[in-house]
Scaffold this active site. Sequence first.
Site, PDB file in Angstrom:
ATOM      1  N   THR A 123       0.824  -1.202   0.000  1.00 53.50           N
ATOM      2  CA  THR A 123       0.000   0.000   0.000  1.00 53.50           C
ATOM      3  C   THR A 123       0.863   1.259   0.000  1.00 53.50           C
ATOM      4  O   THR A 123       1.987   1.247   0.523  1.00 53.50           O
ATOM      5  CB  THR A 123      -0.888  -0.002   1.268  1.00 53.50           C
ATOM      6  OG1 THR A 123      -1.446   1.303   1.453  1.00 53.50           O
ATOM      7  CG2 THR A 123      -0.111  -0.346   2.524  1.00 53.50           C
ATOM      8  N   ASP A 124       0.297   2.356  -0.504  1.00 55.95           N
ATOM      9  CA  ASP A 124       1.022   3.635  -0.452  1.00 55.95           C
ATOM     10  C   ASP A 124       1.124   4.163   0.984  1.00 55.95           C
ATOM     11  O   ASP A 124       1.909   5.072   1.252  1.00 55.95           O
ATOM     12  CB  ASP A 124       0.362   4.684  -1.374  1.00 55.95           C
ATOM     13  CG  ASP A 124      -1.057   5.052  -0.982  1.00 55.95           C
ATOM     14  OD1 ASP A 124      -1.614   4.449  -0.040  1.00 55.95           O
ATOM     15  OD2 ASP A 124      -1.623   5.964  -1.616  1.00 55.95           O
ATOM     16  N   GLU A 125       0.340   3.590   1.911  1.00 56.98           N
ATOM     17  CA  GLU A 125       0.375   4.101   3.290  1.00 56.98           C
ATOM     18  C   GLU A 125       1.720   3.861   3.976  1.00 56.98           C
ATOM     19  O   GLU A 125       2.008   4.508   4.991  1.00 56.98           O
ATOM     20  CB  GLU A 125      -0.743   3.463   4.133  1.00 56.98           C
ATOM     21  CG  GLU A 125      -2.103   3.914   3.672  1.00 56.98           C
ATOM     22  CD  GLU A 125      -3.160   3.840   4.771  1.00 56.98           C
ATOM     23  OE1 GLU A 125      -4.328   3.834   4.404  1.00 56.98           O
ATOM     24  OE2 GLU A 125      -2.837   3.793   5.958  1.00 56.98           O
ATOM     25  N   TYR A 148      -1.515  -0.169  11.315  1.00 62.19           N
ATOM     26  CA  TYR A 148      -1.738  -0.895  10.051  1.00 62.19           C
ATOM     27  C   TYR A 148      -0.575  -0.649   9.087  1.00 62.19           C
ATOM     28  O   TYR A 148       0.023  -1.586   8.554  1.00 62.19           O
ATOM     29  CB  TYR A 148      -3.062  -0.443   9.403  1.00 62.19           C
ATOM     30  CG  TYR A 148      -3.135  -0.770   7.919  1.00 62.19           C
ATOM     31  CD1 TYR A 148      -3.249  -2.082   7.467  1.00 62.19           C
ATOM     32  CD2 TYR A 148      -3.060   0.244   6.953  1.00 62.19           C
ATOM     33  CE1 TYR A 148      -3.286  -2.376   6.109  1.00 62.19           C
ATOM     34  CE2 TYR A 148      -3.100  -0.043   5.593  1.00 62.19           C
ATOM     35  CZ  TYR A 148      -3.213  -1.362   5.177  1.00 62.19           C
ATOM     36  OH  TYR A 148      -3.239  -1.652   3.827  1.00 62.19           O
ATOM     37  N   LYS A 152       2.307  -3.228   7.484  1.00 63.51           N
ATOM     38  CA  LYS A 152       2.513  -3.446   6.048  1.00 63.51           C
ATOM     39  C   LYS A 152       3.977  -3.129   5.673  1.00 63.51           C
ATOM     40  O   LYS A 152       4.581  -3.822   4.857  1.00 63.51           O
ATOM     41  CB  LYS A 152       1.558  -2.582   5.223  1.00 63.51           C
ATOM     42  CG  LYS A 152       0.089  -2.975   5.308  1.00 63.51           C
ATOM     43  CD  LYS A 152      -0.255  -4.347   4.753  1.00 63.51           C
ATOM     44  CE  LYS A 152      -0.148  -4.433   3.246  1.00 63.51           C
ATOM     45  NZ  LYS A 152      -0.677  -5.731   2.734  1.00 63.51           N
TER      46      LYS A 152
HETATM   47  P1  NAD Z   1     -10.055  -6.801   2.974  1.00 66.29           P
HETATM   48  O1  NAD Z   1      -9.986  -6.461   4.421  1.00 66.29           O
HETATM   49  O2  NAD Z   1     -11.287  -6.495   2.207  1.00 66.29           O
HETATM   50  O3  NAD Z   1      -9.761  -8.364   2.769  1.00 66.29           O
HETATM   51  C1  NAD Z   1      -8.754  -9.037   3.473  1.00 66.29           C
HETATM   52  C2  NAD Z   1      -8.969 -10.535   3.267  1.00 66.29           C
HETATM   53  O4  NAD Z   1      -7.899 -11.232   3.926  1.00 66.29           O
HETATM   54  C3  NAD Z   1     -10.271 -11.067   3.855  1.00 66.29           C
HETATM   55  O5  NAD Z   1     -10.911 -11.915   2.938  1.00 66.29           O
HETATM   56  C4  NAD Z   1      -9.822 -11.829   5.097  1.00 66.29           C
HETATM   57  O6  NAD Z   1     -10.681 -12.908   5.427  1.00 66.29           O
HETATM   58  C5  NAD Z   1      -8.449 -12.316   4.668  1.00 66.29           C
HETATM   59  N1  NAD Z   1      -7.564 -12.591   5.807  1.00 66.29           N
HETATM   60  C6  NAD Z   1      -7.340 -11.783   6.887  1.00 66.29           C
HETATM   61  N2  NAD Z   1      -6.491 -12.397   7.743  1.00 66.29           N
HETATM   62  C7  NAD Z   1      -6.153 -13.586   7.173  1.00 66.29           C
HETATM   63  C8  NAD Z   1      -5.300 -14.644   7.567  1.00 66.29           C
HETATM   64  N3  NAD Z   1      -4.621 -14.612   8.728  1.00 66.29           N
HETATM   65  N4  NAD Z   1      -5.173 -15.706   6.739  1.00 66.29           N
HETATM   66  C9  NAD Z   1      -5.851 -15.762   5.575  1.00 66.29           C
HETATM   67  N5  NAD Z   1      -6.705 -14.791   5.159  1.00 66.29           N
HETATM   68  C10 NAD Z   1      -6.843 -13.716   5.951  1.00 66.29           C
HETATM   69  O7  NAD Z   1      -8.784  -6.104   2.318  1.00 66.29           O
HETATM   70  P2  NAD Z   1      -8.640  -5.400   0.888  1.00 66.29           P
HETATM   71  O8  NAD Z   1      -9.093  -4.005   1.011  1.00 66.29           O
HETATM   72  O9  NAD Z   1      -9.189  -6.288  -0.143  1.00 66.29           O
HETATM   73  O10 NAD Z   1      -7.031  -5.359   0.780  1.00 66.29           O
HETATM   74  C11 NAD Z   1      -6.326  -6.460   0.232  1.00 66.29           C
HETATM   75  C12 NAD Z   1      -4.838  -6.161   0.272  1.00 66.29           C
HETATM   76  O11 NAD Z   1      -4.570  -4.981  -0.487  1.00 66.29           O
HETATM   77  C13 NAD Z   1      -4.292  -5.881   1.680  1.00 66.29           C
HETATM   78  O12 NAD Z   1      -3.019  -6.480   1.768  1.00 66.29           O
HETATM   79  C14 NAD Z   1      -4.182  -4.367   1.749  1.00 66.29           C
HETATM   80  O13 NAD Z   1      -3.148  -3.985   2.618  1.00 66.29           O
HETATM   81  C15 NAD Z   1      -3.865  -4.033   0.298  1.00 66.29           C
HETATM   82  N6  NAD Z   1      -4.303  -2.710  -0.155  1.00 66.29           N
HETATM   83  C16 NAD Z   1      -5.595  -2.295   0.025  1.00 66.29           C
HETATM   84  C17 NAD Z   1      -6.004  -1.063  -0.485  1.00 66.29           C
HETATM   85  C18 NAD Z   1      -7.437  -0.574  -0.321  1.00 66.29           C
HETATM   86  O14 NAD Z   1      -7.723   0.570  -0.681  1.00 66.29           O
HETATM   87  N7  NAD Z   1      -8.376  -1.375   0.162  1.00 66.29           N
HETATM   88  C19 NAD Z   1      -5.095  -0.251  -1.164  1.00 66.29           C
HETATM   89  C20 NAD Z   1      -3.767  -0.693  -1.309  1.00 66.29           C
HETATM   90  C21 NAD Z   1      -3.389  -1.932  -0.822  1.00 66.29           C
HETATM   91  O1  DAU Z   2      -4.006   4.158   0.698  1.00 67.29           O
HETATM   92  C1  DAU Z   2      -4.278   2.785   0.667  1.00 67.29           C
HETATM   93  C2  DAU Z   2      -5.040   2.390   1.909  1.00 67.29           C
HETATM   94  O2  DAU Z   2      -6.353   2.921   1.753  1.00 67.29           O
HETATM   95  C3  DAU Z   2      -5.086   0.891   2.142  1.00 67.29           C
HETATM   96  O3  DAU Z   2      -3.795   0.426   2.407  1.00 67.29           O
HETATM   97  C4  DAU Z   2      -6.002   0.542   3.312  1.00 67.29           C
HETATM   98  O4  DAU Z   2      -6.143  -0.871   3.420  1.00 67.29           O
HETATM   99  C5  DAU Z   2      -7.371   1.156   3.073  1.00 67.29           C
HETATM  100  O5  DAU Z   2      -8.179   0.924   4.196  1.00 67.29           O
HETATM  101  C6  DAU Z   2      -7.241   2.653   2.801  1.00 67.29           C
HETATM  102  O6  DAU Z   2      -6.806   3.351   4.001  1.00 67.29           O
HETATM  103  P1  DAU Z   2      -7.467   4.768   4.427  1.00 67.29           P
HETATM  104  O7  DAU Z   2      -7.257   4.937   5.864  1.00 67.29           O
HETATM  105  O8  DAU Z   2      -7.010   5.833   3.513  1.00 67.29           O
HETATM  106  O9  DAU Z   2      -9.004   4.427   4.059  1.00 67.29           O
HETATM  107  P2  DAU Z   2     -10.372   4.752   4.811  1.00 67.29           P
HETATM  108  O10 DAU Z   2     -11.455   4.371   3.865  1.00 67.29           O
HETATM  109  O11 DAU Z   2     -10.421   4.211   6.177  1.00 67.29           O
HETATM  110  O12 DAU Z   2     -10.325   6.347   4.916  1.00 67.29           O
HETATM  111  C7  DAU Z   2     -10.204   7.156   3.758  1.00 67.29           C
HETATM  112  C8  DAU Z   2     -10.183   8.608   4.234  1.00 67.29           C
HETATM  113  O13 DAU Z   2     -11.474   8.943   4.756  1.00 67.29           O
HETATM  114  C9  DAU Z   2      -9.206   8.886   5.358  1.00 67.29           C
HETATM  115  O14 DAU Z   2      -8.701  10.205   5.219  1.00 67.29           O
HETATM  116  C10 DAU Z   2     -10.060   8.806   6.622  1.00 67.29           C
HETATM  117  C11 DAU Z   2     -11.387   9.335   6.138  1.00 67.29           C
HETATM  118  N1  DAU Z   2     -12.591   8.788   6.800  1.00 67.29           N
HETATM  119  C12 DAU Z   2     -12.736   7.435   6.854  1.00 67.29           C
HETATM  120  C13 DAU Z   2     -13.836   6.880   7.453  1.00 67.29           C
HETATM  121  C14 DAU Z   2     -13.991   5.377   7.533  1.00 67.29           C
HETATM  122  C15 DAU Z   2     -13.555   9.641   7.300  1.00 67.29           C
HETATM  123  O15 DAU Z   2     -13.433  10.879   7.225  1.00 67.29           O
HETATM  124  N2  DAU Z   2     -14.657   9.087   7.891  1.00 67.29           N
HETATM  125  C16 DAU Z   2     -14.837   7.741   7.997  1.00 67.29           C
HETATM  126  O16 DAU Z   2     -15.865   7.304   8.580  1.00 67.29           O
END
Ligand code: NAD
Ligand code: DAU
Length: 341
Positions: A123-125, A148, A152
């Site tokens: 992730t970019d985080e 988190y 990562k």
């Molecule tokens: P998500 O939370 O929707 O899904 C995570 C999945 O992993 C779930 O199906 C969960 O059951 C499974 N899981 C959790 N713990 C586990 C374990 N111990 N063993 C096996 N499976 C397990 O997450 P997502 O948003 O789909 O993100 C997927 C990946 O992409 C993550 O690694 C996250 O860091 C990365 N990522 C997410 C975003 C985003 O915006 N959502 C952006 C950049 C990178």
């Molecule tokens: O940048 C990639 C990341 O994006 C991934 O690695 C993470 O898995 C994913 O959860 C996401 O992280 P963020 O913290 O950026 O996402 P989130 O949706 O939680 O929040 C997006 C923005 O919105 C952040 O600035 C916090 C804000 N927010 C979020 C929630 C849930 C609010 O203002 N109110 C809210 O209720």
Amino acid sequence: MKLLVTGGAGFIGSNFIRHILSRRGYQVVNFDLLTYAGNLRNLAGLGAGDDYHFIRGDIASRQQVAGALDPGIDAIVHFAAESHVDRSILDASAFVRTNVLGTQNLLEAARRNGVSRFIHVSTDEVYGSLPGGGEFTEDSPLAPNSPYAASKAAADLLARAYHRTYGLGVVTTRCGNNYGPYQFPEKLIPLMVSNALDDEPLPLYGDGLYTRDWIHVLDHCRALEAILLKGREGAVYNIGAHGERTNLEVARRILGILGKSEDLISFVADRPAHDRRYAVDSSRLRLELGWSPRISFEEGLDETVRWYRDHPQWVDGVRSGDYRHYYRMVYGNRDRTLSSL
Ligand code: NAD
Ligand code: DAU
């Protein structure tokens, strides 16, 4: 090509499996623990006839991973993680267990079983917060601010070390914020859409002017396929679509699409260590592998909002029970929740 996809029942993993099975020549083993975020309904309609097989298991379990890694696996695409920043602030332990120990366990199993390719989805985080202008490049220093992001970043360093030390074919990807169908409504966009549909307040943290770099999940999946096939071993690839928007802009646009009043917006206590801005430079991916995003934020958000509106059973299913409890913990009295940390 036979893939072991970890976390394939989550948001991005399930979109990736649907995408990759729509292409020719792939078989998928989906290895997922089915935590609160894992949902087999995200994969409804897929079965063995589709070159798809599901195994419930934990990436942190040596035995369970060994059982899933049959000799025919050509590559691992590793999505499994605890993924939500607010949950990591409430309790970081599951994040360390899954994201750090689980990733190390998987890397070790890949090395011992001679798996030639390991796509580590990060992730970019991990780069922390961007002040002012500019974008994160792959050379930006790692400066994670939430538990988190720290977990990562630790996994990224382990992935790097497994490549350098053992020659494992690791490629690491760092993508910005994804949106699209099947995202668990703890994340900003599905939370805002589902609340707006129920005429409930849309909680914006702080001043609402934090920015995220949004990308449609299918553009992310297409980038991952290109990286799987052609990415350089040992390299890191940023993935981004120049989709920077403030959270306030996103909330307003969702309300506009649904024809709801902006009075639903409610400013609430901020997230601790809240990163002000993310923006991703993905020119390495674009120049080396020829990828570019296809879905504009406006078009993608429109379609995504309609998807949640048109799938009330999916939304109700994931917002029941545990989600209600989580929601009360984080939003019930947001000031008190945060000051008690
Ligand atoms: P998500 O939370 O929707 O899904 C995570 C999945 O992993 C779930 O199906 C969960 O059951 C499974 N899981 C959790 N713990 C586990 C374990 N111990 N063993 C096996 N499976 C397990 O997450 P997502 O948003 O789909 O993100 C997927 C990946 O992409 C993550 O690694 C996250 O860091 C990365 N990522 C997410 C975003 C985003 O915006 N959502 C952006 C950049 C990178
Ligand atoms: O940048 C990639 C990341 O994006 C991934 O690695 C993470 O898995 C994913 O959860 C996401 O992280 P963020 O913290 O950026 O996402 P989130 O949706 O939680 O929040 C997006 C923005 O919105 C952040 O600035 C916090 C804000 N927010 C979020 C929630 C849930 C609010 O203002 N109110 C809210 O209720």
